[in-house]
Scaffold this active site. Sequence first.
Site, PDB file in Angstrom:
ATOM      1  CG  LEU A 129       7.297  97.930   2.826  1.00 19.46           C
ATOM      2  CD1 LEU A 129       7.358  98.230   4.323  1.00 19.46           C
ATOM      3  CD2 LEU A 129       6.139  96.936   2.565  1.00 19.46           C
ATOM      4  N   GLY A 135      12.508  93.350  -0.501  1.00 20.04           N
ATOM      5  CA  GLY A 135      11.272  93.413  -1.280  1.00 20.04           C
ATOM      6  C   GLY A 135      10.191  92.613  -0.592  1.00 20.04           C
ATOM      7  NE  ARG A 272      -8.214  88.049 -39.378  1.00 23.12           N
ATOM      8  CZ  ARG A 272      -7.341  88.560 -40.240  1.00 23.12           C
ATOM      9  NH1 ARG A 272      -7.450  89.824 -40.614  1.00 23.12           N
ATOM     10  NH2 ARG A 272      -6.375  87.823 -40.725  1.00 23.12           N
ATOM     11  CD  GLN A 283     -15.314  72.682 -29.715  1.00 23.69           C
ATOM     12  OE1 GLN A 283     -14.417  71.879 -30.017  1.00 23.69           O
ATOM     13  NE2 GLN A 283     -16.519  72.294 -29.403  1.00 23.69           N
ATOM     14  CB  ILE A 345      -8.172  86.084 -29.673  1.00 27.18           C
ATOM     15  CG1 ILE A 345      -8.544  84.854 -28.832  1.00 27.18           C
ATOM     16  CG2 ILE A 345      -9.361  86.542 -30.522  1.00 27.18           C
ATOM     17  CD1 ILE A 345      -9.605  85.114 -27.766  1.00 27.18           C
ATOM     18  CD  GLU A 371      -0.473  98.021  -3.753  1.00 27.33           C
ATOM     19  OE1 GLU A 371      -1.328  97.663  -2.943  1.00 27.33           O
ATOM     20  OE2 GLU A 371      -0.546  99.085  -4.397  1.00 27.33           O
TER      21      GLU A 371
HETATM   22  N1  CAA Z   1      -2.272  93.213   9.273  1.00 27.59           N
HETATM   23  C1  CAA Z   1      -1.814  93.519  10.518  1.00 27.59           C
HETATM   24  N2  CAA Z   1      -0.708  92.948  11.055  1.00 27.59           N
HETATM   25  C2  CAA Z   1      -0.074  92.033  10.319  1.00 27.59           C
HETATM   26  C3  CAA Z   1      -0.493  91.671   9.025  1.00 27.59           C
HETATM   27  C4  CAA Z   1      -1.648  92.296   8.503  1.00 27.59           C
HETATM   28  N3  CAA Z   1      -2.114  91.980   7.294  1.00 27.59           N
HETATM   29  N4  CAA Z   1       0.350  90.725   8.540  1.00 27.59           N
HETATM   30  C5  CAA Z   1       1.269  90.502   9.490  1.00 27.59           C
HETATM   31  N5  CAA Z   1       1.001  91.290  10.558  1.00 27.59           N
HETATM   32  C6  CAA Z   1       1.747  91.332  11.820  1.00 27.59           C
HETATM   33  C7  CAA Z   1       1.825  89.935  12.448  1.00 27.59           C
HETATM   34  O1  CAA Z   1       0.703  89.685  13.274  1.00 27.59           O
HETATM   35  C8  CAA Z   1       3.121  89.990  13.242  1.00 27.59           C
HETATM   36  O2  CAA Z   1       2.862  90.634  14.465  1.00 27.59           O
HETATM   37  P1  CAA Z   1       3.803  90.394  15.761  1.00 27.59           P
HETATM   38  O3  CAA Z   1       5.041  91.166  15.561  1.00 27.59           O
HETATM   39  O4  CAA Z   1       2.975  90.904  16.902  1.00 27.59           O
HETATM   40  O5  CAA Z   1       4.059  88.900  15.841  1.00 27.59           O
HETATM   41  C9  CAA Z   1       3.988  90.923  12.391  1.00 27.59           C
HETATM   42  O6  CAA Z   1       3.113  91.682  11.539  1.00 27.59           O
HETATM   43  C10 CAA Z   1       4.970  90.177  11.517  1.00 27.59           C
HETATM   44  O7  CAA Z   1       4.230  89.283  10.720  1.00 27.59           O
HETATM   45  P2  CAA Z   1       4.881  87.999  10.077  1.00 27.59           P
HETATM   46  O8  CAA Z   1       5.649  87.267  11.121  1.00 27.59           O
HETATM   47  O9  CAA Z   1       3.832  87.254   9.314  1.00 27.59           O
HETATM   48  O10 CAA Z   1       5.942  88.681   9.080  1.00 27.59           O
HETATM   49  P3  CAA Z   1       6.898  88.029   8.017  1.00 27.59           P
HETATM   50  O11 CAA Z   1       8.228  88.645   8.130  1.00 27.59           O
HETATM   51  O12 CAA Z   1       6.796  86.537   8.015  1.00 27.59           O
HETATM   52  O13 CAA Z   1       6.294  88.624   6.632  1.00 27.59           O
HETATM   53  C11 CAA Z   1       4.878  88.717   4.727  1.00 27.59           C
HETATM   54  C12 CAA Z   1       5.029  88.415   6.211  1.00 27.59           C
HETATM   55  C13 CAA Z   1       3.458  88.341   4.393  1.00 27.59           C
HETATM   56  C14 CAA Z   1       5.815  87.901   3.859  1.00 27.59           C
HETATM   57  C15 CAA Z   1       5.122  90.225   4.485  1.00 27.59           C
HETATM   58  O14 CAA Z   1       6.479  90.563   4.708  1.00 27.59           O
HETATM   59  C16 CAA Z   1       4.698  90.694   3.118  1.00 27.59           C
HETATM   60  O15 CAA Z   1       3.511  90.917   2.874  1.00 27.59           O
HETATM   61  N6  CAA Z   1       5.660  90.883   2.184  1.00 27.59           N
HETATM   62  C17 CAA Z   1       5.387  91.474   0.902  1.00 27.59           C
HETATM   63  C18 CAA Z   1       5.625  92.949   0.954  1.00 27.59           C
HETATM   64  C19 CAA Z   1       4.950  93.672  -0.177  1.00 27.59           C
HETATM   65  O16 CAA Z   1       3.805  93.441  -0.488  1.00 27.59           O
HETATM   66  N7  CAA Z   1       5.677  94.602  -0.783  1.00 27.59           N
HETATM   67  C20 CAA Z   1       5.169  95.458  -1.776  1.00 27.59           C
HETATM   68  C21 CAA Z   1       5.493  96.871  -1.402  1.00 27.59           C
HETATM   69  S1  CAA Z   1       4.492  98.143  -2.022  1.00 27.59           S
HETATM   70  C22 CAA Z   1       4.765  98.250  -3.676  1.00 27.59           C
HETATM   71  O17 CAA Z   1       4.578  97.293  -4.339  1.00 27.59           O
HETATM   72  C23 CAA Z   1       5.248  99.505  -4.314  1.00 27.59           C
HETATM   73  C24 CAA Z   1       4.208 100.519  -4.575  1.00 27.59           C
HETATM   74  O18 CAA Z   1       4.523 101.714  -4.582  1.00 27.59           O
HETATM   75  C25 CAA Z   1       2.833 100.149  -4.894  1.00 27.59           C
END
Ligand code: CAA
Length: 389
Positions: A129, A135, A272, A283, A345, A371
């Site tokens: 993503l 990010g 230890r 404590q 610790i 995430e």
């Molecule tokens: N489930 C389903 N739909 C969802 C949802 C969910 N949990 N959260 C939001 N949506 C939907 C909303 O209903 C909205 O729908 P509409 O278009 O119909 O209105 C749409 O998605 C947009 O939602 P928001 O307006 O809330 O979106 P936003 O731009 O304000 O962003 C956010 C919300 C929570 C900040 C989101 O962008 C987010 O979670 N960001 C963090 C991203 C992340 O976790 N990145 C990590 C990537 S993975 C990784 O770490 C690498 C790896 O390999 C493990």
Amino acid sequence: MAQNTLFPLTEEHEMIRQTARYFAQNEIAPIAAEFDESGEFPYKTVMKMGQMGLMGIEIPEEYGGAGMDTLAYVLALEEICRADAAHGTIMSVNNSLYGYALLKFGSDAQKQKFLPPVASGKVVGAYSLTEPMSGSDAGTMRSRAVRDGDTYIINGRKSWVTSGPVAGLIILFTMTEPAKAHRGITAFIVEADKPGFVRGKKEPKLGIRASATSEIAFEDYRIPVENRLGDEGEGFKIAMAVLDAGRIGIAAQALGIAEAAFEASCAYASEREAFGQKIGQFQGVGFKLADMKTRIEASRLLTYNAALAKERSKLTGERFTLEASMAKLFSSETACFVADEAVQIHGGMGYSKELPVERYYRDARITQIYEGTSEIQRLVIARAVTGLK
Ligand code: CAA
């Protein structure tokens, strides 16, 4: 230690927990320091985890998985992470980011083709993503997929892809209609052995070093329409829904790291001696252990609760966003707190690579970042409880 009575486990749950614990303590724990030091990908143990069904715990048997529930996944992941969080990262991305994406949003043909290789551990799955300039604000990506007949042509760069250097199959989120912003994002199942797929440099990391992370790039990569996951424009919602599942995995990972750090601390404090007594009798140390244990048990309740909420959602279709974010937030902060206290610790020995405590400290840190950072979890929780945006 007494079982958690709020979550009485079935025989099946107990079995997977014991199996994962035995494997983790006997085959992963002894090699964890070596792979942490070298940063090499632990192919052999990952393959064995696949053979044991740990790489596709919730994937139904007809698609090559173990056909178990989310609590079984959480219990197994916790045990793997008690031994080594890096193995846990690989397992968690396979199960909850790759596997869940296909299970929930894939067609039957896509499930038949793309689940069995990953559930068996023969192919590593990934989820992509993030981009260099996108990010936390995941909707602002710059990579593009342009439709051309029965294919799409993808161009662009993605970053921080867990298992990026080794993954054979990747759930990719990219923009098909930039003018529509987040509603213009589409998901695809990328096969990494096709022309135009390029793996970037491996990231040198603070922790979870045996879990390989890299950039990936697409240079006129052609992907057939049948590899599109869901409809055009559905990608952002798929990404978010899948992260809800992923965050439960990270909560379980954090719980496992915290448990390992706590157990080491308890043992050390009981052995230890200083100033003529066990250091656990002071404590100052005893109170640390009390706080560590209490936060771990609270994390466990939140994490298992999120697993049950996800399980319920299979019947009701209701989102489990709030439960997942609360579990991830609290467990990851607990892991960092507990690992930090564990170093304290252990004193000098906590800072030494002769013991795993310094690794727990480094590994714990990522759970507050990937995430969705702790700040993003708080934002998600605040929006869920107020209904405001
Ligand atoms: N489930 C389903 N739909 C969802 C949802 C969910 N949990 N959260 C939001 N949506 C939907 C909303 O209903 C909205 O729908 P509409 O278009 O119909 O209105 C749409 O998605 C947009 O939602 P928001 O307006 O809330 O979106 P936003 O731009 O304000 O962003 C956010 C919300 C929570 C900040 C989101 O962008 C987010 O979670 N960001 C963090 C991203 C992340 O976790 N990145 C990590 C990537 S993975 C990784 O770490 C690498 C790896 O390999 C493990």
